[in-house]
Design a protein around this motif. Structure first.
Motif, PDB file in Angstrom:
ATOM      1  N   ASP A  73     -74.212  -5.810 -90.637  1.00 53.06           N
ATOM      2  CA  ASP A  73     -73.174  -4.868 -91.060  1.00 53.06           C
ATOM      3  C   ASP A  73     -71.845  -5.605 -91.197  1.00 53.06           C
ATOM      4  N   SER A  74     -70.893  -4.955 -91.851  1.00 52.45           N
ATOM      5  CA  SER A  74     -69.632  -5.618 -92.199  1.00 52.45           C
ATOM      6  C   SER A  74     -68.824  -6.007 -90.978  1.00 52.45           C
ATOM      7  N   ASP A  75     -68.790  -5.146 -89.965  1.00 57.50           N
ATOM      8  CA  ASP A  75     -68.048  -5.477 -88.751  1.00 57.50           C
ATOM      9  C   ASP A  75     -68.623  -6.719 -88.083  1.00 57.50           C
ATOM     10  N   GLU A  76     -69.948  -6.803 -88.042  1.00 58.37           N
ATOM     11  CA  GLU A  76     -70.599  -7.968 -87.443  1.00 58.37           C
ATOM     12  C   GLU A  76     -70.306  -9.224 -88.275  1.00 58.37           C
ATOM     13  N   LEU A  77     -70.241  -9.051 -89.588  1.00 51.89           N
ATOM     14  CA  LEU A  77     -69.934 -10.183 -90.452  1.00 51.89           C
ATOM     15  C   LEU A  77     -68.533 -10.717 -90.167  1.00 51.89           C
ATOM     16  N   VAL A  78     -67.561  -9.819 -90.071  1.00 52.40           N
ATOM     17  CA  VAL A  78     -66.190 -10.231 -89.776  1.00 52.40           C
ATOM     18  C   VAL A  78     -66.112 -10.884 -88.398  1.00 52.40           C
ATOM     19  N   ASP A  79     -66.744 -10.262 -87.399  1.00 57.06           N
ATOM     20  CA  ASP A  79     -66.703 -10.811 -86.043  1.00 57.06           C
ATOM     21  C   ASP A  79     -67.345 -12.198 -85.982  1.00 57.06           C
ATOM     22  N   THR A  80     -68.454 -12.364 -86.701  1.00 57.45           N
ATOM     23  CA  THR A  80     -69.157 -13.646 -86.695  1.00 57.45           C
ATOM     24  C   THR A  80     -68.301 -14.739 -87.315  1.00 57.45           C
ATOM     25  N   VAL A  81     -67.713 -14.444 -88.461  1.00 56.05           N
ATOM     26  CA  VAL A  81     -66.874 -15.428 -89.141  1.00 56.05           C
ATOM     27  C   VAL A  81     -65.665 -15.775 -88.280  1.00 56.05           C
ATOM     28  N   ARG A  82     -65.040 -14.745 -87.695  1.00 52.73           N
ATOM     29  CA  ARG A  82     -63.856 -14.989 -86.856  1.00 52.73           C
ATOM     30  C   ARG A  82     -64.220 -15.853 -85.646  1.00 52.73           C
ATOM     31  N   THR A  83     -65.365 -15.566 -85.021  1.00 57.62           N
ATOM     32  CA  THR A  83     -65.793 -16.323 -83.846  1.00 57.62           C
ATOM     33  C   THR A  83     -66.048 -17.787 -84.189  1.00 57.62           C
TER      34      THR A  83
END
Length: 349
Positions: free
Chosen positions: A33-43
């Motif tokens: 999902d999009s939130d997980e995508l953003v969190d993964t990239v940020r991490t």
């Protein structure tokens, strides 16, 4: 999420690309999902880890050495439709949705504007980056906005179509590689049983209509799929002509004086800015690189001179050597330097 980022054994990337070429990655993470995508990239950015986003793997050449970092497989899903008789269909589609599944659904629902983009491999999120197009349509004609995560500013940003910098096989997202992570794409499509006016002569002939006329949506999709299949451009695991990254070179867009130096029979298509587009396939063939050309497992497709294919067991080195030979041969013969369309990972021409 953090547990998913722990080190594992090296994983080969070749099976994740349509070329079936590419060495190992340090780590592979799949997001849904999009939130997980953003969190993964940020991490990953916070940890200073090299990052490669991968959708369908249909527009990428990965080096034999692979990628010394984390590969994020974008598998986000979702389509939200707002359909109105007057304004048409406004469709917000997750980046990880399979592009051709979306096109098939649009045709089935009688949503007009992407039907000639049938059979193109890959995911929805890749389409605005490359401004994907075929047979007289490109996604810039129907995109209303693109929602992204800006890795430089570390925030979610939505761009209206007018701010996307769309051009022939390019966009602001391609111009700044790695900066923008596409999360969702919103399309604005018309409603009706007939496709958009047919602008491409080959497609019009196949449909037995005049250029500018319309045909039923399903007929347009079927005709495009048949044309693409005849050129080895519809994925088929049993057909090595489809083990490719699609068109390897873009059609050159030249200043008028450069176009004037081409042979009289070279194709010429005037552009709104006064430049002239010509055919990369024509240049390749007339420079002596015919269909099937090559001496290794990396060869030009037997069906389409713009596709460089893996006949089984080809290496990235072999494929890129063939691409260099073609590029340099065309430049020597016609003075035109071809530009590669696929993204090169860990490699260069």
């Amino acid at each position: 999420m953090l547990g998913a980022l722990s080190m594992r054994d090296l994983t080969v990337l070749a099976p994740l690309t349509t070329l079936r070429i590419g060495g190992p990655a340090r780590e592979i993470v799949e997001v849904r999902d999009s939130d997980e995508l953003v969190d993964t990239v940020r991490t990953l950015d916070d940890a200073g880890q090299p990052l490669l986003l991968l959708g369908g793997g249909s527009n990428v050449v990965v080096a034999d050495e692979g990628f010394d970092g984390t590969v994020v497989l974008v598998r986000t899903q979702g389509l939200v439709a707002d359909v109105d008789r007057c304004s048409g269909a406004t469709l917000t589609v997750a980046a990880g949705e399979v592009w051709d599944d979306f096109v098939a659904h649009a045709v089935e629902q009688e949503w007009v504007g992407v039907e000639t983009l049938s059979g193109i491999p890959g995911r929805v999120g890749a389409t605005p980056i490359q401004n994907v197009g075929a047979y007289g349509q490109d996604v810039a004609q129907t995109i209303a906005r693109v929602r992204t995560y800006d890795r430089r500013e570390r925030r979610v940003v939505t761009y209206a179509a007018a701010d996307c910098g769309f051009g022939y096989r390019t966009s602001r997202f391609k111009a700044e590689p790695g900066r923008h992570v596409v999360l969702e794409v919103t399309f604005q499509l018309e409603l009706g049983p007939l496709g958009a006016p047919v602008r491409y002569a080959e497609l019009a002939k196949t449909l037995d209509v005049a250029v500018g006329d319309r045909a039923p949506l399903a007929d347009v999709r079927d005709a495009v799929l048949a044309l693409r299949a005849g050129k080895g451009m519809v994925l088929d695991p049993d057909d090595h002509d489809t083990w490719s990254a699609g068109s390897f070179f873009t059609n050159p867009v030249l200043p008028p004086d450069a176009a004037d130096r081409l042979p009289a029979d070279a194709p010429r298509f005037g552009q709104a800015d006064g430049r002239v587009k010509t055919s990369a396939a024509w240049l390749i063939e007339h420079a002596g690189f015919g269909k099937g050309y090559g001496e290794t497992a990396a060869r030009i497709s037997t069906k389409h001179s713009l596709a460089l294919t893996n006949r089984g067991g080809a290496t990235g080195y072999e494929l890129l050597a063939l691409a260099r030979e073609i590029r340099d041969g065309v430049e020597a013969r016609f003075g035109v330097r071809l530009e590669n369309e696929p993204v090169l990972v860990g490699a260069e021409l």
